[in-house]
Scaffold this active site. Structure first.
Site, PDB file in Angstrom:
ATOM      1  N   HIS A   1     -41.417  14.100 -26.572  1.00  0.00           N
ATOM      2  CA  HIS A   1     -40.625  14.927 -27.482  1.00  0.00           C
ATOM      3  C   HIS A   1     -39.651  15.828 -26.716  1.00  0.00           C
ATOM      4  O   HIS A   1     -38.463  15.886 -27.032  1.00  0.00           O
ATOM      5  CB  HIS A   1     -41.574  15.771 -28.337  1.00  0.00           C
ATOM      6  CG  HIS A   1     -40.910  16.528 -29.438  1.00  0.00           C
ATOM      7  ND1 HIS A   1     -41.138  16.262 -30.774  1.00  0.00           N
ATOM      8  CD2 HIS A   1     -40.025  17.549 -29.417  1.00  0.00           C
ATOM      9  CE1 HIS A   1     -40.421  17.082 -31.514  1.00  0.00           C
ATOM     10  NE2 HIS A   1     -39.746  17.872 -30.709  1.00  0.00           N
TER      11      HIS A   1
ATOM     12  N   ARG B   1     -31.799  24.707 -31.382  1.00  0.00           N
ATOM     13  CA  ARG B   1     -32.972  24.465 -32.225  1.00  0.00           C
ATOM     14  C   ARG B   1     -33.880  25.673 -32.214  1.00  0.00           C
ATOM     15  O   ARG B   1     -34.094  26.299 -31.178  1.00  0.00           O
ATOM     16  CB  ARG B   1     -33.737  23.243 -31.700  1.00  0.00           C
ATOM     17  CG  ARG B   1     -35.079  22.963 -32.357  1.00  0.00           C
ATOM     18  CD  ARG B   1     -35.740  21.770 -31.666  1.00  0.00           C
ATOM     19  NE  ARG B   1     -37.057  21.451 -32.187  1.00  0.00           N
ATOM     20  CZ  ARG B   1     -38.189  21.977 -31.733  1.00  0.00           C
ATOM     21  NH1 ARG B   1     -38.156  22.872 -30.756  1.00  0.00           N
ATOM     22  NH2 ARG B   1     -39.346  21.627 -32.250  1.00  0.00           N
TER      23      ARG B   1
END
Length: 217
Positions: A144, A157
């Site tokens: 990830h 983010r």
């Protein structure tokens, strides 16, 4: 009202004013509440259920930073509200955190007029795993963090945790990026949804929004 939000090196958030006053970084638990309704600083451009039940589509989205998640919610103005709190990184090792800190972008950049709110709920099977097992799926097998690094700093983010608050979703993921990076964001989303980790997602909604440039006359 919205505020610029900057990820803090301690896993928290730093806020600089855009439409709302600054919030303290320490000693105070600051909640972030997303409200879908008839008005807000962000105009909704796409509203798509990805997996499981959707939310009621709304024309606008507002982002509020508050000391309480029990914000007034007028039925005529607000269709739904999702609350979360920024927290420490749960599955990130020290070297990975250093790499993220070195390249991650700040929330609230003037050129980042596109954004996406993606609330996610994972299955009971995921939460029955141990922290170590979840880490193995999250990074050792799904990569990830490694997969996301190539999209930084173009895409900013911020992750908000909701599960511990008893909310409907487990996580609220907020992305901001410039229109020129829209294709890169679509690639990032496709990459993450192709991982083993995403198999444990049982509900996800993809909400895309846009705001006017901060320097627009």
């Amino acid at each position: 009202m919205d505020a610029r939000v900057k990820p803090g090196h301690d896993g928290g958030v730093r806020h600089t004013p855009l439409e709302s006053p600054p919030v303290p970084r320490f000693h105070t638990r600051m909640f972030t509440v997303f409200r879908g309704g008839k008005s807000g600083a962000w105009r909704v451009t796409r509203f798509a259920p990805v997996k499981g039940a959707s939310l009621s589509p709304t024309p606008s989205l507002s982002v509020v930073h508050s000391l309480s998640i029990a914000l007034p919610m007028l039925p005529s103005a607000t269709s739904w509200r999702l609350a979360g709190v920024a927290s420490h990184l749960r599955y990130t090792e020290r070297d990975e955190k250093k790499r993220l800190d070195a390249v991650q972008a700040e929330i609230g950049r003037p050129e980042a007029t596109y954004a996406a709110l993606i609330p996610i709920k994972k299955s009971a099977t995921w939460w029955e795993l141990t922290q170590e097992e979840r880490r193995q799926i999250f990074e050792d097998r799904s990569h990830h963090i490694a997969a996301s690094l190539k999209y930084l700093p173009a895409i900013a983010r911020q992750l908000y945790h909701s599960r511990d608050l008893g909310e409907t979703f487990d996580f609220l993921t907020w992305f901001e990026y410039a229109p020129a990076d829209a294709d890169a964001f679509e690639e990032l989303v496709r990459t993450l949804r192709a991982t083993e980790e995403w198999r444990y997602v049982e509900r996800e909604v993809d909400i895309r929004v846009e705001r006017e440039r901060l320097d627009a006359g």
